[in-house]
Every structure is written in structure tokens, then in C-alpha cells.
Design an enzyme around this catalytic site. Structure first.
Site, PDB file in Angstrom:
ATOM      1  N   SER A 181     -53.174  67.684  28.284  1.00 36.06           N
ATOM      2  CA  SER A 181     -53.682  68.277  27.241  1.00 36.06           C
ATOM      3  C   SER A 181     -54.428  69.552  27.839  1.00 36.06           C
ATOM      4  O   SER A 181     -54.784  69.643  28.850  1.00 36.06           O
ATOM      5  CB  SER A 181     -54.620  67.271  26.359  1.00 36.06           C
ATOM      6  OG  SER A 181     -55.371  68.218  25.735  1.00 36.06           O
ATOM      7  N   TYR A 226     -61.852  61.650  26.119  1.00 31.39           N
ATOM      8  CA  TYR A 226     -60.635  62.283  26.102  1.00 31.39           C
ATOM      9  C   TYR A 226     -60.162  63.301  27.237  1.00 31.39           C
ATOM     10  O   TYR A 226     -58.930  63.275  28.011  1.00 31.39           O
ATOM     11  CB  TYR A 226     -60.261  62.842  24.689  1.00 31.39           C
ATOM     12  CG  TYR A 226     -58.685  63.475  24.369  1.00 31.39           C
ATOM     13  CD1 TYR A 226     -57.677  62.486  23.914  1.00 31.39           C
ATOM     14  CD2 TYR A 226     -58.559  64.801  24.555  1.00 31.39           C
ATOM     15  CE1 TYR A 226     -56.534  62.769  23.797  1.00 31.39           C
ATOM     16  CE2 TYR A 226     -57.114  65.117  24.358  1.00 31.39           C
ATOM     17  CZ  TYR A 226     -56.143  64.196  24.001  1.00 31.39           C
ATOM     18  OH  TYR A 226     -54.900  64.721  23.646  1.00 31.39           O
TER      19      TYR A 226
HETATM   20  P1  NDP Z   1     -49.203  60.452  17.455  1.00 34.91           P
HETATM   21  O1  NDP Z   1     -50.699  59.411  17.089  1.00 34.91           O
HETATM   22  O2  NDP Z   1     -48.475  61.085  16.550  1.00 34.91           O
HETATM   23  O3  NDP Z   1     -48.397  59.344  18.382  1.00 34.91           O
HETATM   24  C1  NDP Z   1     -49.154  58.624  19.373  1.00 34.91           C
HETATM   25  C2  NDP Z   1     -48.126  57.697  19.865  1.00 34.91           C
HETATM   26  O4  NDP Z   1     -48.461  56.723  20.711  1.00 34.91           O
HETATM   27  C3  NDP Z   1     -47.291  56.732  18.852  1.00 34.91           C
HETATM   28  O5  NDP Z   1     -45.939  56.677  18.837  1.00 34.91           O
HETATM   29  C4  NDP Z   1     -47.952  55.429  18.953  1.00 34.91           C
HETATM   30  O6  NDP Z   1     -47.204  54.340  18.519  1.00 34.91           O
HETATM   31  C5  NDP Z   1     -48.206  55.379  20.581  1.00 34.91           C
HETATM   32  N1  NDP Z   1     -49.275  54.437  20.843  1.00 34.91           N
HETATM   33  C6  NDP Z   1     -50.697  54.764  20.656  1.00 34.91           C
HETATM   34  N2  NDP Z   1     -51.243  53.812  21.190  1.00 34.91           N
HETATM   35  C7  NDP Z   1     -50.251  52.759  21.609  1.00 34.91           C
HETATM   36  C8  NDP Z   1     -50.559  51.636  22.462  1.00 34.91           C
HETATM   37  N3  NDP Z   1     -51.541  50.971  22.684  1.00 34.91           N
HETATM   38  N4  NDP Z   1     -49.267  51.097  23.048  1.00 34.91           N
HETATM   39  C9  NDP Z   1     -48.136  51.848  22.874  1.00 34.91           C
HETATM   40  N5  NDP Z   1     -47.905  52.838  22.112  1.00 34.91           N
HETATM   41  C10 NDP Z   1     -49.105  53.430  21.615  1.00 34.91           C
HETATM   42  O7  NDP Z   1     -49.861  61.475  18.464  1.00 34.91           O
HETATM   43  P2  NDP Z   1     -49.212  62.633  19.103  1.00 34.91           P
HETATM   44  O8  NDP Z   1     -47.800  62.804  19.194  1.00 34.91           O
HETATM   45  O9  NDP Z   1     -50.106  63.924  18.908  1.00 34.91           O
HETATM   46  O10 NDP Z   1     -49.769  62.536  20.951  1.00 34.91           O
HETATM   47  C11 NDP Z   1     -48.765  62.184  21.786  1.00 34.91           C
HETATM   48  C12 NDP Z   1     -49.354  62.494  23.019  1.00 34.91           C
HETATM   49  O11 NDP Z   1     -49.748  63.883  23.049  1.00 34.91           O
HETATM   50  C13 NDP Z   1     -50.753  61.970  23.444  1.00 34.91           C
HETATM   51  O12 NDP Z   1     -50.998  61.310  24.810  1.00 34.91           O
HETATM   52  C14 NDP Z   1     -51.698  62.925  23.097  1.00 34.91           C
HETATM   53  O13 NDP Z   1     -53.029  62.840  23.579  1.00 34.91           O
HETATM   54  C15 NDP Z   1     -50.937  64.077  23.418  1.00 34.91           C
HETATM   55  N6  NDP Z   1     -51.461  65.549  22.910  1.00 34.91           N
HETATM   56  C16 NDP Z   1     -51.534  65.393  21.514  1.00 34.91           C
HETATM   57  C17 NDP Z   1     -52.101  66.966  21.099  1.00 34.91           C
HETATM   58  C18 NDP Z   1     -52.365  67.109  19.545  1.00 34.91           C
HETATM   59  O14 NDP Z   1     -53.144  67.945  19.174  1.00 34.91           O
HETATM   60  N7  NDP Z   1     -51.616  66.169  18.540  1.00 34.91           N
HETATM   61  C19 NDP Z   1     -52.237  67.859  21.900  1.00 34.91           C
HETATM   62  C20 NDP Z   1     -52.143  67.678  23.356  1.00 34.91           C
HETATM   63  C21 NDP Z   1     -51.885  66.330  23.737  1.00 34.91           C
HETATM   64  P3  NDP Z   1     -47.438  53.213  17.616  1.00 34.91           P
HETATM   65  O15 NDP Z   1     -48.564  53.340  16.662  1.00 34.91           O
HETATM   66  O16 NDP Z   1     -46.072  52.748  17.120  1.00 34.91           O
HETATM   67  O17 NDP Z   1     -47.996  52.087  18.695  1.00 34.91           O
END
Ligand code: NDP
Length: 240
Positions: free
Chosen positions: A141, A154
Site C-alpha cells: 500500500s 496498517y
Molecule cells: P476487500 O475488503 O474488498 O477484500 C479483502 C479480501 O481479503 C476479501 O476477499 C476477504 O475475503 C479476504 N480476507 C480477509 N480476511 C481474510 C482471512 N482472514 N483469510 C482469508 N481471506 C481473508 O479489500 P481490498 O480489495 O481493498 O484489499 C485487498 C488488498 O489490497 C489488501 O491487502 C489491502 O490492504 C490492499 N490495499 C487496499 C487498498 C484500498 O484502498 N482498498 C489500498 C492499498 C492496498 P473473505 O471476507 O471472503 O474472507
């Protein structure tokens, strides 16, 4: 866009946001996908959408927060088919000032955003090494590089992920394995609606998950003799 030979990618956090968009982008490029999240219910519709493109898609329910089990679960997924590309995308957002961050919350963020990635890599790396090829893409990020108040735990988790990526890149280069860290600014996903995030940004100005997915695909499809070490992608509207 298509690839010359059949490849298989493992994408964590593929049930929503960036991971889901990446699954669809990879599938459109002809790459088979193994999709991981905590919920088969949420993964199944993604799997179905991906399958329409003609590639093979398989869903795996894994709670990556249970870090002691992650390596073994990843090894089991690789037994279903070699993983050429590993996208470590699953993660959680978390906001609180450092003084208001309980140790248990700190550990939860570090466990999922950093330690689980380490363990995913340890599960997949041996088979990549055996074949002398592989691409590992870690979703960090902009907060890894720039401090924002309330995003301490974070930011630390994401900065750690860059250090992990850089070390891994150096250590695995000789084994034919490429490592990329992607650092997006704000992306309009469900992360901003989760209970652990309290922030009031203009979501219409954020990146879309599809834009970030294109960058991930680009890094994955680069010719083997090239690697994107690190890629920062920001909303052009400003510092988000
Ligand atoms: P979302 O919340 O849309 O997606 C998060 C994903 O992670 C979901 O598929 C969720 O699936 C999965 N997840 C969460 N906890 C677990 C767990 N314990 N085990 C397995 N899977 C898990 O977020 P984003 O798409 O925004 O985030 C994706 C990545 O991008 C993250 O690492 C985030 O930090 C990073 N990021 C995001 C930004 C943003 O502004 N959105 C900016 C920069 C980086 P489920 O709930 O089905 O388990």
C-alpha cells in the site's frame, strides 16, 4: 490478451475488491486461477464468473489469520496444480491512533497482512524452486511509504511487506523466481466499509479494483527476463 502456455495463479482475498478483479483479469488473459478466502459462499460466484471465460477456477476456503496452518494449506492447493503466479492480496484495513491500538488488534493486523503472506510464500516457494520459475506479487500500500495518522498498525504491516518482498527478491532471483510489490493508493472496495476502518474519503475519487488488477496482470505477464520490483499506483485526483 493471451499467454503462450497455460499458467495457474493463486490469488488470496479473491472474494471481493482487488482480488476478485484480479481473478477476472487473469481469467480473461487465459490464466487458470485458484481462489482463496474465508468464505466459499463469497468465492463461488467469482468462480462461476471466471469459469465463463473458459479457464479453470477452483475455490479454497482458508482463514489466513490462522497463520500456523497457512503453509500447509497452501502446499495442499499447489498439489492440485502447479502455481506459476502467487498473488498475496488478502488483507484487512485498520484505523486507530497508535495510543488507541490494543496489542491484540496490532497482532491481528500484523498476522493477516504480513505473517500470513510469509507463510503463503513458504507454502508455494518450494514447488516454484523445483521448477526454477515463478512470480510472487505482494499487495502492499502507499501507506507503506507515507505515514498517515490513524493508520499506524496498517502502515507497519504494509512496510513490512515491502521489506519481505525485497529480501525475497534478492534471495530467490538465482532460483528463477520474481517478486513484485504493488503499492496502491486508495481503491474503492469493501475494505472501506469494514468494522475496523473508520475513514471518510471521497470514494468517487479512488482507484477502481479493475485498474489495480490491470497492473497486477501486467507485472505477472512481463517476459521472464524482466521484473517490476515495485509499482506505486495512485488516484490521479490527489493524495488518497
Ligand atoms: P476487500 O475488503 O474488498 O477484500 C479483502 C479480501 O481479503 C476479501 O476477499 C476477504 O475475503 C479476504 N480476507 C480477509 N480476511 C481474510 C482471512 N482472514 N483469510 C482469508 N481471506 C481473508 O479489500 P481490498 O480489495 O481493498 O484489499 C485487498 C488488498 O489490497 C489488501 O491487502 C489491502 O490492504 C490492499 N490495499 C487496499 C487498498 C484500498 O484502498 N482498498 C489500498 C492499498 C492496498 P473473505 O471476507 O471472503 O474472507
Amino acid at each position: 490478451m493471451s499467454v503462450e502456455h497455460k499458467r495457474r495463479a493463486l490469488i488470496t482475498g479473491a472474494s471481493s475488491g482487488i482480488g476478485k478483479a484480479t481473478a477476472l483479469a487473469f481469467a480473461k488473459a487465459g490464466i487458470d486461477v485458484a481462489l482463496v478466502s474465508r468464505s466459499l459462499d463469497k468465492l463461488t460466484p467469482v468462480c462461476e464468473a471466471v469459469s465463463h471465460t473458459g479457464v479453470e477456477a477452483k475455490a479454497y476456503e482458508v482463514d489466513l489469520a490462522c497463520v500456523a496452518q497457512v503453509q500447509e494449506k497452501m502446499q495442499a492447493i499447489a498439489l492440485d496444480g502447479d502455481i506459476d503466479i502467487l498473488v498475496n492480496n488478502a488483507g484487512m484495513g485498520y484505523t486507530a491512533t497508535l495510543t488507541e491500538t490494543p496489542l491484540s488488534d496490532w497482532q491481528q493486523v500484523i498476522d493477516l497482512n504480513l505473517t500470513s503472506v510469509f507463510q503463503c510464500i513458504m507454502g508455494i516457494l518450494p514447488s516454484m524452486r523445483t521448477r526454477g520459475t515463478g512470480t510472487i506479487i505482494n499487495i502492499s500500500s502507499i501507506s507503506a511509504k507515507q505515514a498517515f495518522p490513524n493508520w499506524g498498525a496498517y502502515s507497519v504491516s504494509k512496510a513490512g511487506l515491502i521489506a519481505l518482498s525485497q529480501t525475497l527478491a534478492q534471495e530467490e532471483r538465482a532460483h528463477g523466481i520474481r517478486v513484485t510489490a504493488i503499492c496502491p493508493g486508495a481503491v474503492n472496495t469493501e475494505l472501506w466499509d469494514t468494522a475496523t476502518v473508520n475513514a471518510n474519503f471521497d470514494r468517487s475519487k479512488m482507484l477502481t479494483p479493475e485498474i489495480v488488477a490491470q497492473s497486477i496482470l501486467h507485472a505477472a505477464l512481463l517476459p521472464q527476463q524482466a521484473v517490476i520490483d515495485e509499482l506505486t499506483i495512485m488516484p490521479s485526483a490527489g493524495a488518497l
